[in-house]
Motif scaffolding. Structure first.
Motif, PDB file in Angstrom:
ATOM      1  N   VAL A 681      -7.780  44.997 -87.279  1.00 21.25           N
ATOM      2  CA  VAL A 681      -9.009  45.798 -87.191  1.00 21.25           C
ATOM      3  C   VAL A 681      -9.288  46.157 -85.738  1.00 21.25           C
ATOM      4  CG1 VAL A 681     -11.506  45.759 -87.553  1.00 21.25           C
ATOM      5  CG2 VAL A 681      -9.967  44.842 -89.308  1.00 21.25           C
ATOM      6  N   PHE A 682      -9.086  45.228 -84.822  1.00 20.30           N
ATOM      7  CA  PHE A 682      -9.277  45.467 -83.398  1.00 20.30           C
ATOM      8  C   PHE A 682      -8.435  46.656 -82.927  1.00 20.30           C
ATOM      9  CE2 PHE A 682      -7.618  44.349 -79.049  1.00 20.30           C
ATOM     10  CZ  PHE A 682      -8.779  44.629 -78.346  1.00 20.30           C
ATOM     11  N   LEU A 683      -7.203  46.720 -83.390  1.00 24.48           N
ATOM     12  CA  LEU A 683      -6.295  47.761 -82.924  1.00 24.48           C
ATOM     13  C   LEU A 683      -6.518  49.108 -83.598  1.00 24.48           C
ATOM     14  CD1 LEU A 683      -2.901  45.808 -82.724  1.00 24.48           C
ATOM     15  CD2 LEU A 683      -4.397  46.458 -80.829  1.00 24.48           C
ATOM     16  N   PHE A 684      -6.743  49.107 -84.929  1.00 28.61           N
ATOM     17  CA  PHE A 684      -6.633  50.353 -85.693  1.00 28.61           C
ATOM     18  C   PHE A 684      -7.943  50.889 -86.263  1.00 28.61           C
ATOM     19  CE2 PHE A 684      -2.409  48.380 -85.937  1.00 28.61           C
ATOM     20  CZ  PHE A 684      -1.618  49.414 -85.466  1.00 28.61           C
ATOM     21  N   SER A 685      -9.014  50.110 -86.225  1.00 27.50           N
ATOM     22  CA  SER A 685     -10.292  50.607 -86.737  1.00 27.50           C
ATOM     23  C   SER A 685     -10.716  51.870 -85.990  1.00 27.50           C
ATOM     24  CB  SER A 685     -11.383  49.542 -86.575  1.00 27.50           C
ATOM     25  OG  SER A 685     -12.664  50.106 -86.793  1.00 27.50           O
ATOM     26  N   GLU A 686     -11.404  52.777 -86.706  1.00 20.95           N
ATOM     27  CA  GLU A 686     -11.884  54.004 -86.086  1.00 20.95           C
ATOM     28  C   GLU A 686     -13.410  54.062 -86.053  1.00 20.95           C
ATOM     29  OE1 GLU A 686      -9.815  57.449 -87.627  1.00 20.95           O
ATOM     30  OE2 GLU A 686      -7.854  56.607 -87.158  1.00 20.95           O
ATOM     31  N   SER A 687     -14.028  52.891 -85.877  1.00 20.70           N
ATOM     32  CA  SER A 687     -15.486  52.860 -85.736  1.00 20.70           C
ATOM     33  C   SER A 687     -15.933  53.843 -84.663  1.00 20.70           C
ATOM     34  CB  SER A 687     -15.952  51.450 -85.366  1.00 20.70           C
ATOM     35  OG  SER A 687     -15.730  50.555 -86.422  1.00 20.70           O
ATOM     36  N   ALA A 688     -17.036  54.531 -84.938  1.00 24.50           N
ATOM     37  CA  ALA A 688     -17.542  55.550 -84.017  1.00 24.50           C
ATOM     38  C   ALA A 688     -18.355  54.901 -82.894  1.00 24.50           C
ATOM     39  CB  ALA A 688     -18.394  56.558 -84.774  1.00 24.50           C
ATOM     40  N   GLY A 689     -18.772  55.724 -81.934  1.00 25.00           N
ATOM     41  CA  GLY A 689     -19.636  55.252 -80.854  1.00 25.00           C
ATOM     42  C   GLY A 689     -18.966  54.285 -79.905  1.00 25.00           C
ATOM     43  N   ARG A 690     -17.653  54.470 -79.666  1.00 24.61           N
ATOM     44  CA  ARG A 690     -16.934  53.523 -78.807  1.00 24.61           C
ATOM     45  C   ARG A 690     -16.123  54.266 -77.740  1.00 24.61           C
ATOM     46  NH1 ARG A 690     -13.051  49.900 -81.968  1.00 24.61           N
ATOM     47  NH2 ARG A 690     -12.415  51.916 -82.847  1.00 24.61           N
ATOM     48  N   ALA A 691     -15.857  53.563 -76.662  1.00 26.94           N
ATOM     49  CA  ALA A 691     -14.989  54.061 -75.594  1.00 26.94           C
ATOM     50  C   ALA A 691     -14.416  52.863 -74.864  1.00 26.94           C
ATOM     51  CB  ALA A 691     -15.761  54.950 -74.628  1.00 26.94           C
ATOM     52  N   ILE A 692     -13.284  53.071 -74.202  1.00 28.15           N
ATOM     53  CA  ILE A 692     -12.764  52.049 -73.295  1.00 28.15           C
ATOM     54  C   ILE A 692     -12.860  52.578 -71.870  1.00 28.15           C
ATOM     55  CG2 ILE A 692     -11.236  50.815 -74.874  1.00 28.15           C
ATOM     56  CD1 ILE A 692      -8.910  52.498 -73.840  1.00 28.15           C
ATOM     57  N   VAL A 693     -13.127  51.679 -70.942  1.00 28.25           N
ATOM     58  CA  VAL A 693     -13.253  52.054 -69.539  1.00 28.25           C
ATOM     59  C   VAL A 693     -12.505  51.035 -68.692  1.00 28.25           C
ATOM     60  CG1 VAL A 693     -15.485  53.201 -69.839  1.00 28.25           C
ATOM     61  CG2 VAL A 693     -15.423  50.764 -69.265  1.00 28.25           C
ATOM     62  N   SER A 694     -12.031  51.479 -67.540  1.00 28.01           N
ATOM     63  CA  SER A 694     -11.474  50.539 -66.558  1.00 28.01           C
ATOM     64  C   SER A 694     -12.473  50.416 -65.411  1.00 28.01           C
ATOM     65  CB  SER A 694     -10.117  51.015 -66.052  1.00 28.01           C
ATOM     66  OG  SER A 694     -10.222  52.172 -65.269  1.00 28.01           O
ATOM     67  N   VAL A 695     -12.768  49.181 -65.058  1.00 26.28           N
ATOM     68  CA  VAL A 695     -13.828  48.875 -64.093  1.00 26.28           C
ATOM     69  C   VAL A 695     -13.230  48.139 -62.897  1.00 26.28           C
ATOM     70  CG1 VAL A 695     -16.045  47.705 -63.768  1.00 26.28           C
ATOM     71  CG2 VAL A 695     -15.443  48.617 -66.027  1.00 26.28           C
ATOM     72  N   PRO A 696     -13.409  48.654 -61.677  1.00 29.61           N
ATOM     73  CA  PRO A 696     -12.977  47.885 -60.504  1.00 29.61           C
ATOM     74  C   PRO A 696     -13.694  46.537 -60.488  1.00 29.61           C
ATOM     75  CG  PRO A 696     -13.551  50.147 -59.895  1.00 29.61           C
ATOM     76  CD  PRO A 696     -13.991  49.951 -61.310  1.00 29.61           C
ATOM     77  N   ARG A 697     -12.995  45.511 -60.074  1.00 35.07           N
ATOM     78  CA  ARG A 697     -13.595  44.166 -60.088  1.00 35.07           C
ATOM     79  C   ARG A 697     -14.880  44.117 -59.261  1.00 35.07           C
ATOM     80  NH1 ARG A 697     -10.295  40.094 -62.164  1.00 35.07           N
ATOM     81  NH2 ARG A 697      -8.175  40.806 -62.695  1.00 35.07           N
ATOM     82  N   SER A 698     -14.930  44.912 -58.211  1.00 39.66           N
ATOM     83  CA  SER A 698     -16.130  44.918 -57.364  1.00 39.66           C
ATOM     84  C   SER A 698     -17.344  45.497 -58.076  1.00 39.66           C
ATOM     85  CB  SER A 698     -15.859  45.727 -56.086  1.00 39.66           C
ATOM     86  OG  SER A 698     -15.546  47.075 -56.415  1.00 39.66           O
ATOM     87  N   GLU A 699     -17.114  46.251 -59.166  1.00 40.56           N
ATOM     88  CA  GLU A 699     -18.206  46.906 -59.882  1.00 40.56           C
ATOM     89  C   GLU A 699     -18.540  46.217 -61.205  1.00 40.56           C
ATOM     90  OE1 GLU A 699     -19.975  49.334 -58.647  1.00 40.56           O
ATOM     91  OE2 GLU A 699     -18.721  49.450 -56.842  1.00 40.56           O
ATOM     92  N   GLU A 700     -17.817  45.128 -61.532  1.00 43.82           N
ATOM     93  CA  GLU A 700     -17.981  44.526 -62.856  1.00 43.82           C
ATOM     94  C   GLU A 700     -19.420  44.068 -63.101  1.00 43.82           C
ATOM     95  OE1 GLU A 700     -15.926  41.198 -65.794  1.00 43.82           O
ATOM     96  OE2 GLU A 700     -15.765  40.956 -63.617  1.00 43.82           O
ATOM     97  N   LEU A 701     -20.000  43.349 -62.161  1.00 44.42           N
ATOM     98  CA  LEU A 701     -21.341  42.822 -62.360  1.00 44.42           C
ATOM     99  C   LEU A 701     -22.359  43.950 -62.523  1.00 44.42           C
ATOM    100  CD1 LEU A 701     -23.261  40.437 -62.530  1.00 44.42           C
ATOM    101  CD2 LEU A 701     -23.439  40.472 -60.023  1.00 44.42           C
TER     102      LEU A 701
END
Length: 751
Positions: A681-701
């Motif tokens: 489900v983690f890999l293939f679900s198509e739930s709406a309202g989602r995105a992935i982002v890459s965050v620099p470690r300095s900006e995580e908090l």
């Protein structure tokens, strides 16, 4: 047809006319007689037949399209809305942007190259008729089964036509979609979008005002190509894979159109034009009747003055011809010489064919005889309005009950099975790399393209000194819409909205192209009614008004309709394009966050289609308020430098998005399944309202605090690292192996 004058028509009421052959129903023909108080002349019949066609009059869809006005959200950005050649929105700094999407489906099946090419040409003329310089095009496409022989005929021709015309115009093609499904066999969808830029004071409208003002036809000469083409062909279904009517498809000349663009824009700058209308579907019939109808008076024209490529054309054929690269301008008498001089400078044929009158009639003459005498509104705006019957399909409940549960469809469970499923998905024709197509389009001509395919949305710089820009995305999922038309249309809207926000732009407005089967089928009409209702409700919630668009009906072969396919274009604005967010993971060590909530939602999913050729269940649930929140977070994070990459989750789910971002940036990714979530489900679900982002470690908090305060779930799921995509404890896939599976798929299909 023999030449009939208005006088003869009055005196010979019983003369038979070929109304059925021109696509009119008997009651429509009788209505025309009632309006005129007599039988029509042959020329009048030609005009009514094309202008009352489904393509031009929206006679089956008007009652539902009204919702876009009735439910329109308040928007300070809206400058010109539904009813003009294209919508216009304010993007700040004195700039306005116009955009519109339309269809050229049926002509592109008959003659793929010219059908697609003239689709681009037509939508570009809509943009210049508003006073704007076109700056980009896009092309959402749907083709039949990838292994069907006819797909090999249609696909290369359509792509070559789009590329050939757009490249010759010097316009970048910055995005779109390519989808394959057997439901489009024999009825591909070729939708075309164009966007243009102008200053607020440069907006022009299609109206003929001012008695004595001259009506000028300029551009290409009128020929026999496309007589009744888009207007009548688009009102017909295809039987047995061949068109029931095969009028000549329009033939395009992009070099003539380029001259037309420059000529028109120079005339605008010189303030020589009172009103303007492009000649697209229905040709002169449309241009004359709409200009007169929208103006303050009448119009008188003489067809003897129309420049022809074929001297044998009858007046009916001249009025119905859809020859390309033509426009009609209304010019004050004292400015006519200056206007004609500009046309001569650009080597554009221009002829005065009539003038605005102080009456309320559209009168057209041929060889000295009056052959048309009508109220222009009855031609252009007061055509039939059908409240067609509709009902929920008898099969809808069974389709929705056939959900792709673990009990019905076998799911991969082990690491090896998940690995194989990922390779199968990323190597499937709909999820594979589309660069064979996009490489045929010039995406960077003019030098202001900031983002282009395969990014989430295309982005164009509007002002080179301030870096003001606009982003545009088109999306649609016919599988979702077949499962639930109301939710499916909203999911198309939400995905385009999300794609624009993922690049850092604020969504402003919508244009749509509604592709459906025959409106005479009550089940198809129910799909249309529900999808339109869903889209209107969705736009109201998101605050994105519909500025215009297109309805394409009769998309079916015999009794088999396409999946209902509303294609939604969302336009957004970004203050500084240098702060846009691309999709590629580019810097090792950055943290990958999943925004939104993942549930077991696989109805209509890419996995169900690829692994089991299955369509059933319900599409993903939709929370439009959550979509707004996600967009706000993505825009703020982009503006404030908190994220370096973003990619929306849609077809194919998280793993498809992750692989695309990894391959685009050439950086690997190590993933971990969140607690309590099934790996599949983690890999293939198509739930709406989602995105992935890459965050620099300095900006995580800073980033996670913003998400927490706003109430948006943000889950750390991995890190950009190495040259593999790894799911911890399950499988490892080298980027080289993923790239090999993902590329060359379309080339192999066409080999």
């Amino acid at each position: 047809m023999t030449l009939d004058t208005v006088k003869n028509a009055t005196e010979t009421p019983d003369v038979e006319l070929p109304w059925a052959a021109l696509g009119l129903k008997e009651d429509e023909y009788l209505k025309i007689r009632e309006i005129l108080g007599r039988r029509p002349t042959g020329a009048e019949l030609a005009m009514y037949s094309v202008m009352w066609s489904e393509h031009c009059s929206y006679k089956s869809s008007k009652v539902h399209l009204r919702q876009f006005g009735e439910k329109a959200p308040q928007s300070d950005a809206m400058l010109v809305g539904i009813g003009e050649n294209a919508g216009v929105v304010d993007v700040g700094q004195g700039y306005a942007v116009t955009f519109k999407i339309e269809s050229h489906n049926h002509p592109s099946y008959v003659e793929p190259y010219q059908g697609a090419a003239t689709g681009v040409g037509g939508i570009v003329r809509d943009i210049i008729s508003m006073g704007a310089r076109p700056v980009a095009v896009m092309d959402p496409l749907r083709f039949g089964a990838p292994d069907h022989p006819d797909t090999k005929r249609v696909l290369p021709g359509v792509v070559a036509g789009i590329g050939g015309y757009g490249n010759c115009l010097g316009l970048p093609n910055i995005g779109g979609e390519v989808v394959f499904d057997a439901c489009y066999q024999g009825n591909p969808l070729v939708n075309a979008l164009a966007v243009g830029v102008m200053k607020h004071e440069d907006i022009h409208l299609a109206k003929a005002s001012g008695a004595g003002n001259k009506v000028v036809l300029y551009g290409a000469r009128t020929g026999g190509d496309g007589i009744g083409g888009a207007s009548i062909l688009a009102s017909e279904t295809f039987e047995g894979g061949t068109p029931t009517k095969r009028p000549a498809v329009q033939v395009g000349d992009p070099f003539q159109e380029k001259l037309l663009i420059e000529c028109t824009l120079e005339a605008f700058r010189a303030q020589l034009v009172v009103g303007i209308q492009d000649l697209g579907a229905a040709g002169l019939s449309c241009a004359t009747s709409e200009l007169a109808s929208n103006g303050s008076g009448g119009m008188r024209c003489d067809l003897d003055d129309v420049p022809l490529r074929d001297a044998t054309l009858t007046p009916e054929e001249i009025l119905m011809s859809e020859s390309q690269e033509r426009m009609c301008a209304v010019v004050e008498p004292e400015k006519i010489d200056a206007f004609l001089a500009i046309c001569e400078k650009w080597d554009v044929t221009a002829t005065v064919i009539g003038e605005v009158t102080d009456g309320d009639r559209l009168e057209i003459f041929w060889h000295g005889e009056k052959i048309v005498d009508v109220d222009p509104r009855t031609v252009a705006h007061d055509g039939p309005v059908y409240e067609r019957p509709y009902h929920r399909p008898s099969w809808q409940d069974a389709l929705q009950a056939d959900a792709p549960t673990a009990e019905r469809l076998a799911r991969p469970a082990t690491g090896d099975e998940l690995r194989a499923a990922v390779l199968q998905l990323v190597g499937s024709v709909n999820q594979a790399d589309k660069s064979w197509i996009t490489s045929q389009y010039d995406r960077f001509v003019l030098g202001n393209t900031v983002l282009a395919m395969p990014e989430d949305s295309g982005m164009i710089r509007v002002d080179e000194s301030t870096n003001l820009g606009v982003a545009i995305a088109t999306d649609g999922n016919g599988r979702y819409t077949k499962l639930d038309p109301y939710t499916g249309s909203q999911l198309a809207l939400a995905e385009a909205y999300r794609n624009v926000a993922a690049t850092g732009a604020k969504p402003l407005a919508v244009s749509d192209c509604l592709n459906f089967g025959s409106p005479e089928d009550p089940e198809v009409m129910w799909q249309f009614a529900e999808a339109t209702r869903g889209l209107a409700d969705g736009c109201l919630t998101l605050g994105t008004p519909v500025t215009g668009g297109n309805v394409s009906l009769y998309n079916q072969t015999g009794a088999e309709a396409i999946h209902p396919t509303p294609v939604v274009a969302v336009l957004g604005v970004i203050d500084d394009v240098t702060r846009r967010t691309p999709m590629a993971f580019a810097e090792e060590g950055q943290l990958v966050y999943l925004l939104g909530t993942t549930e077991d939602e696989l109805g209509g999913s890419a996995w169900a289609q690829v692994a089991h050729d299955h369509l059933g269940g319900l599409p993903p649930k939709l929370d439009l308020d959550r979509e707004k929140l996600l967009a706000e977070i993505l825009i703020a994070a982009s503006r404030d430098g908190m994220i370096d990459a973003a990619h929306d989750l849609s077809d194919g789910g998280l793993i498809q998005a992750a692989v695309e971002s990894a391959l685009k940036g050439g950086q690997g990714l190590r993933l971990i399944v969140p607690d309590g979530l099934d790996p599949f489900v983690f890999l293939f679900s198509e739930s709406a309202g989602r995105a992935i982002v890459s965050v620099p470690r300095s900006e995580e908090l800073r980033f996670t605090e913003m998400c927490g305060v706003r109430g948006l779930p943000a889950t750390r799921i991995g890190v950009v690292d190495g040259d593999v995509v790894e799911l911890q404890g399950q499988f490892t896939l080298p980027l080289a192996e993923l790239r090999e599976a993902n590329t060359g798929v379309i080339e192999a299909l066409l080999a």
